[in-house]
Design a protein around this motif. Structure first.
Motif, short mmCIF file in Angstrom:
data_model
loop_
_atom_site.label_atom_id
_atom_site.label_comp_id
_atom_site.label_asym_id
_atom_site.label_seq_id
_atom_site.Cartn_x
_atom_site.Cartn_y
_atom_site.Cartn_z
N SER A 272 0.69 -1.43 -0.05
CA SER A 272 0.30 -0.38 0.50
C SER A 272 0.98 0.90 -0.17
O SER A 272 0.40 1.99 -0.74
N ALA A 273 2.48 0.59 0.65
CA ALA A 273 3.06 2.58 0.46
C ALA A 273 3.50 2.69 -0.95
O ALA A 273 3.64 3.34 -1.09
N ALA A 274 3.98 1.60 -0.86
CA ALA A 274 4.99 1.54 -2.50
C ALA A 274 3.85 1.86 -4.04
O ALA A 274 4.20 2.40 -4.80
N VAL A 275 2.48 1.50 -3.92
CA VAL A 275 1.20 1.78 -4.85
C VAL A 275 0.41 3.12 -4.89
O VAL A 275 -0.12 3.99 -5.53
N GLY A 276 0.74 3.83 -3.65
CA GLY A 276 0.41 5.04 -3.59
C GLY A 276 0.42 6.05 -4.05
O GLY A 276 -0.51 6.52 -4.67
N PRO A 277 1.53 6.27 -4.54
CA PRO A 277 2.03 7.80 -4.96
C PRO A 277 1.48 7.43 -6.62
O PRO A 277 0.97 8.29 -7.73
N TYR A 278 1.26 5.45 -6.99
CA TYR A 278 0.93 5.59 -8.05
C TYR A 278 -0.19 5.42 -8.56
O TYR A 278 -0.76 5.99 -9.12
N GLN A 279 -0.61 4.80 -7.98
CA GLN A 279 -2.55 4.92 -7.77
C GLN A 279 -2.88 6.14 -8.42
O GLN A 279 -3.92 6.44 -8.74
N ALA A 280 -2.57 7.21 -6.90
CA ALA A 280 -2.28 8.88 -7.19
C ALA A 280 -2.27 9.11 -8.68
O ALA A 280 -3.80 9.96 -9.44
N TYR A 281 -1.30 9.14 -9.49
CA TYR A 281 -1.04 9.61 -10.87
C TYR A 281 -1.93 8.43 -11.92
O TYR A 281 -2.16 9.06 -12.89
N HIS A 282 -1.96 7.54 -11.43
CA HIS A 282 -2.74 6.94 -12.19
C HIS A 282 -4.26 6.98 -12.15
O HIS A 282 -4.39 7.07 -13.22
N HIS A 283 -5.03 7.60 -11.42
CA HIS A 283 -6.49 7.69 -11.21
C HIS A 283 -6.47 9.33 -11.91
O HIS A 283 -7.24 9.01 -12.69
N LEU A 284 -5.53 9.75 -11.82
CA LEU A 284 -5.28 11.65 -12.66
C LEU A 284 -5.42 10.84 -14.25
O LEU A 284 -6.49 11.62 -14.96
N TYR A 285 -4.12 10.10 -14.68
CA TYR A 285 -4.08 10.54 -15.76
C TYR A 285 -5.36 8.98 -16.55
O TYR A 285 -5.85 9.25 -17.97
N GLN A 286 -6.39 8.27 -15.63
CA GLN A 286 -7.84 8.09 -15.91
C GLN A 286 -8.72 9.21 -16.05
O GLN A 286 -9.33 8.80 -16.96
N GLN A 287 -8.49 9.82 -15.30
CA GLN A 287 -9.88 10.64 -15.52
C GLN A 287 -9.59 11.70 -16.74
O GLN A 287 -10.53 12.02 -17.27
N GLN A 288 -8.04 11.63 -16.94
CA GLN A 288 -7.88 12.90 -18.56
C GLN A 288 -8.21 12.22 -19.20
O GLN A 288 -8.99 12.80 -20.34
N GLN A 289 -7.55 10.53 -19.43
CA GLN A 289 -8.48 9.71 -20.75
C GLN A 289 -9.90 9.47 -20.59
O GLN A 289 -10.25 9.69 -21.77
N GLN A 290 -11.11 9.87 -19.69
CA GLN A 290 -11.93 9.76 -19.38
C GLN A 290 -12.53 11.08 -20.70
O GLN A 290 -13.33 11.22 -20.94
N GLN A 291 -11.55 12.28 -19.96
CA GLN A 291 -11.98 13.11 -20.31
C GLN A 291 -11.67 13.77 -21.68
O GLN A 291 -12.34 14.42 -22.21
N GLN A 292 -10.89 13.40 -22.29
CA GLN A 292 -10.60 12.98 -23.61
C GLN A 292 -10.88 11.87 -24.71
O GLN A 292 -11.90 12.48 -25.91
N GLN A 293 -11.94 11.25 -24.10
CA GLN A 293 -12.94 10.52 -25.01
C GLN A 293 -14.60 11.02 -25.10
O GLN A 293 -14.74 10.98 -25.56
N GLN A 294 -14.64 11.46 -23.99
CA GLN A 294 -15.55 12.45 -23.98
C GLN A 294 -15.31 13.58 -24.70
O GLN A 294 -16.53 13.60 -25.91
N GLN A 295 -14.42 14.22 -25.07
CA GLN A 295 -14.37 14.93 -25.92
C GLN A 295 -14.49 14.00 -27.15
O GLN A 295 -14.75 14.83 -28.15
#
Length: 172
Positions: free
Chosen positions: A21-44
């Motif tokens: 959980s400690a190792a994945v924490g920063p990656y999860q946050a980045y991955h979550h932001l990346y997924q949000q950005q991809q969803q926004q681009q898909q909607q566009q």
């Protein structure tokens, strides 16, 4: 004797396991932001194609074009097998070229925004081409610049590489 049972600290220089959980924490946050950005681009992209479809259905004026029909006709006649061209053929090509340019620009702009830039660059267009399988025919025409940090690896054959897969609006 077993060191773990006595609670002795590990030897210096020996890697200690990091809780998952400690190792994945920063990656999860980045991955979550990346997924949000991809969803926004898909909607566009979905909105883009829905608007294009709606605009095509509502078009009644076929005389005004953004691209020169004479130039399109000249390109079409560059093929020695083409002898006659119907009047509506360059009109259809003009609209198809316009849609092609618009989508490639939209995908390139998404890459520019990912890199926090407000200027569309050749590398953005190259990235859009690399990410989208339907644009594979352009890979040799618009090569990626070597040594770029933001190089996008191609996936394995058959694997979808584009999180913004080509969006097709079926006719209703």
């Amino acid at each position: 004797m077993d060191q773990k049972s006595h609670g002795t600290p590990p030897a210096i220089g020996v890697a200690t396991p990091v809780p998952y959980s400690a190792a994945v924490g920063p990656y999860q946050a980045y991955h979550h932001l990346y997924q949000q950005q991809q969803q926004q681009q898909q909607q566009q992209l979905q909105m883009f194609w829905a608007d294009q479809y709606r605009e095509i259905e509502q078009t009644t004026d076929f005389k005004n074009h953004n691209l020169p029909l004479a130039r399109i006709k000249k390109i079409m006649k560059a093929d020695e097998d083409v002898r006659m061209i119907a009047a509506e053929a360059p009109v259809v090509f003009a609209r198809a070229c316009e849609m092609f340019i618009l989508e490639l620009t939209l995908r390139g702009w998404a890459h520019a925004e990912e890199n926090k830039r407000r200027t569309l660059q050749k590398s953005d267009i190259a990235a859009a081409i690399t990410r989208t399988d339907v644009f594979d025919f352009l890979v040799d025409i618009v090569p990626r610049e070597e040594g770029k940090d933001d190089a996008i690896p191609r996936g394995l054959a058959g694997a979808p590489t584009d999180p913004l897969a080509y969006y097709y609006v079926p006719q209703q």
